[in-house]
Design an enzyme around this catalytic site. Structure first.
Site, PDB file in Angstrom:
ATOM      1  N   GLY A  46       6.391   0.526  16.956  1.00 11.09           N
ATOM      2  CA  GLY A  46       6.850  -0.612  16.169  1.00 11.09           C
ATOM      3  C   GLY A  46       7.363  -0.136  14.830  1.00 11.09           C
ATOM      4  O   GLY A  46       6.910   0.881  14.304  1.00 11.09           O
ATOM      5  N   GLN A  51       9.743  -0.812   6.170  1.00 10.65           N
ATOM      6  CA  GLN A  51       9.374   0.599   6.240  1.00 10.65           C
ATOM      7  C   GLN A  51      10.574   1.533   6.059  1.00 10.65           C
ATOM      8  O   GLN A  51      10.383   2.705   5.752  1.00 10.65           O
ATOM      9  CB  GLN A  51       8.696   0.905   7.580  1.00 10.65           C
ATOM     10  CG  GLN A  51       7.341   0.257   7.734  1.00 10.65           C
ATOM     11  CD  GLN A  51       6.770   0.533   9.096  1.00 10.65           C
ATOM     12  OE1 GLN A  51       6.999  -0.222  10.034  1.00 10.65           O
ATOM     13  NE2 GLN A  51       6.043   1.635   9.217  1.00 10.65           N
ATOM     14  N   CYS A  92       0.110   4.180  11.669  1.00 10.71           N
ATOM     15  CA  CYS A  92       1.320   3.623  11.073  1.00 10.71           C
ATOM     16  C   CYS A  92       2.277   4.751  10.713  1.00 10.71           C
ATOM     17  O   CYS A  92       1.859   5.777  10.174  1.00 10.71           O
ATOM     18  CB  CYS A  92       0.938   2.826   9.829  1.00 10.71           C
ATOM     19  SG  CYS A  92       2.321   2.047   8.987  1.00 10.71           S
ATOM     20  N   LEU A  93       3.554   4.537  11.000  1.00 11.77           N
ATOM     21  CA  LEU A  93       4.559   5.538  10.654  1.00 11.77           C
ATOM     22  C   LEU A  93       4.656   5.727   9.139  1.00 11.77           C
ATOM     23  O   LEU A  93       5.087   6.784   8.681  1.00 11.77           O
ATOM     24  CB  LEU A  93       5.927   5.140  11.220  1.00 11.77           C
ATOM     25  CG  LEU A  93       6.002   5.088  12.745  1.00 11.77           C
ATOM     26  CD1 LEU A  93       7.376   4.594  13.201  1.00 11.77           C
ATOM     27  CD2 LEU A  93       5.679   6.436  13.365  1.00 11.77           C
ATOM     28  N   HIS A 134       0.525  -6.246  12.823  1.00 11.75           N
ATOM     29  CA  HIS A 134       0.640  -5.057  11.982  1.00 11.75           C
ATOM     30  C   HIS A 134       2.025  -4.998  11.340  1.00 11.75           C
ATOM     31  O   HIS A 134       2.157  -4.790  10.126  1.00 11.75           O
ATOM     32  CB  HIS A 134       0.380  -3.813  12.848  1.00 11.75           C
ATOM     33  CG  HIS A 134       0.600  -2.516  12.151  1.00 11.75           C
ATOM     34  ND1 HIS A 134      -0.438  -1.691  11.785  1.00 11.75           N
ATOM     35  CD2 HIS A 134       1.736  -1.879  11.762  1.00 11.75           C
ATOM     36  CE1 HIS A 134       0.057  -0.618  11.192  1.00 11.75           C
ATOM     37  NE2 HIS A 134       1.375  -0.700  11.174  1.00 11.75           N
ATOM     38  N   GLU A 135       3.066  -5.184  12.147  1.00  7.36           N
ATOM     39  CA  GLU A 135       4.436  -5.116  11.626  1.00  7.36           C
ATOM     40  C   GLU A 135       4.745  -6.291  10.699  1.00  7.36           C
ATOM     41  O   GLU A 135       5.436  -6.133   9.693  1.00  7.36           O
ATOM     42  CB  GLU A 135       5.455  -5.048  12.767  1.00  7.36           C
ATOM     43  CG  GLU A 135       5.304  -3.855  13.690  1.00  7.36           C
ATOM     44  CD  GLU A 135       5.304  -2.501  12.999  1.00  7.36           C
ATOM     45  OE1 GLU A 135       5.864  -2.373  11.878  1.00  7.36           O
ATOM     46  OE2 GLU A 135       4.735  -1.551  13.560  1.00  7.36           O
ATOM     47  N   HIS A 138       3.758  -5.679   7.195  1.00  6.63           N
ATOM     48  CA  HIS A 138       4.754  -4.926   6.421  1.00  6.63           C
ATOM     49  C   HIS A 138       5.751  -5.875   5.751  1.00  6.63           C
ATOM     50  O   HIS A 138       6.149  -5.651   4.613  1.00  6.63           O
ATOM     51  CB  HIS A 138       5.526  -3.945   7.312  1.00  6.63           C
ATOM     52  CG  HIS A 138       4.771  -2.705   7.643  1.00  6.63           C
ATOM     53  ND1 HIS A 138       4.377  -1.782   6.688  1.00  6.63           N
ATOM     54  CD2 HIS A 138       4.334  -2.218   8.832  1.00  6.63           C
ATOM     55  CE1 HIS A 138       3.737  -0.787   7.276  1.00  6.63           C
ATOM     56  NE2 HIS A 138       3.702  -1.022   8.571  1.00  6.63           N
TER      57      HIS A 138
END
Length: 169
Positions: A46, A51, A92-93, A134-135, A138
């Protein structure tokens, strides 16, 4: 298509609140393709536009093992359908190399628009419910580390800051 730079915690730009997408044009399609390419390359499942320093309400995801289920969520909203929480070891990225258990609502409805602007609703549980929440965090300027104790969050912050210093030298 192009690989985009993924911002890493504690970069302040990750705290920017995303604005709704209003134009479903060629530029948006390019951003979506670039986000998928970036997510797959990272590799991740994702990626929120925040991000990659694009502060629009846009998420791309693909939970499949073989990259065959790309999903786009534009201007997403959720409705919690269950009082039961689902615990999941999240990564997480934007917080590379760290995984911590986070508790989130277990069943949700997601209402969003697709890449063309068409509205849709999906009932989600398990990994899909975790990933979309989660996304969406962001898009609101939140990270999964915000759910952790101050001690854990500060330890992760210090380690990433050290990695960033070493990479810059």
């Amino acid at each position: 298509m192009a690989l985009l730079n993924i911002l890493e915690f504690p970069d302040a730009r990750l705290r920017t609140i995303a604005k709704p997408v209003t134009e479903f044009d060629e530029k948006l399609q390019t951003v979506i393709q670039d986000m998928f390419e970036t997510m797959y390359d990272a590799p991740g499942i994702g990626l929120a536009a925040t991000q990659v320093n694009i502060h629009k309400q846009l998420i791309v995801m693909d939970l499949s093992e073989d990259k065959t289920d790309p999903q786009v969520f534009v201007n997403p909203k959720i409705e919690v359908l269950s009082d039961e929480d689902f615990d999941y070891e999240e990564g997480c990225l934007s917080v590379p190399g760290f995984y911590e258990k986070v508790s989130r609502p277990g069943v949700i409805n997601i209402t969003a628009q697709d890449a063309t602007g068409a509205s849709f609703t999906v009932k989600a549980d398990g990994l899909l419910a975790v990933c979309i929440q989660h996304e969406m965090d962001h898009l609101d300027g939140k990270l999964f580390v915000d759910y952790l104790s101050n001690m854990k969050r500060n330890r992760i912050k210090k380690k990433l800051e050290k990695q960033h210093r070493l990479a810059a030298s």
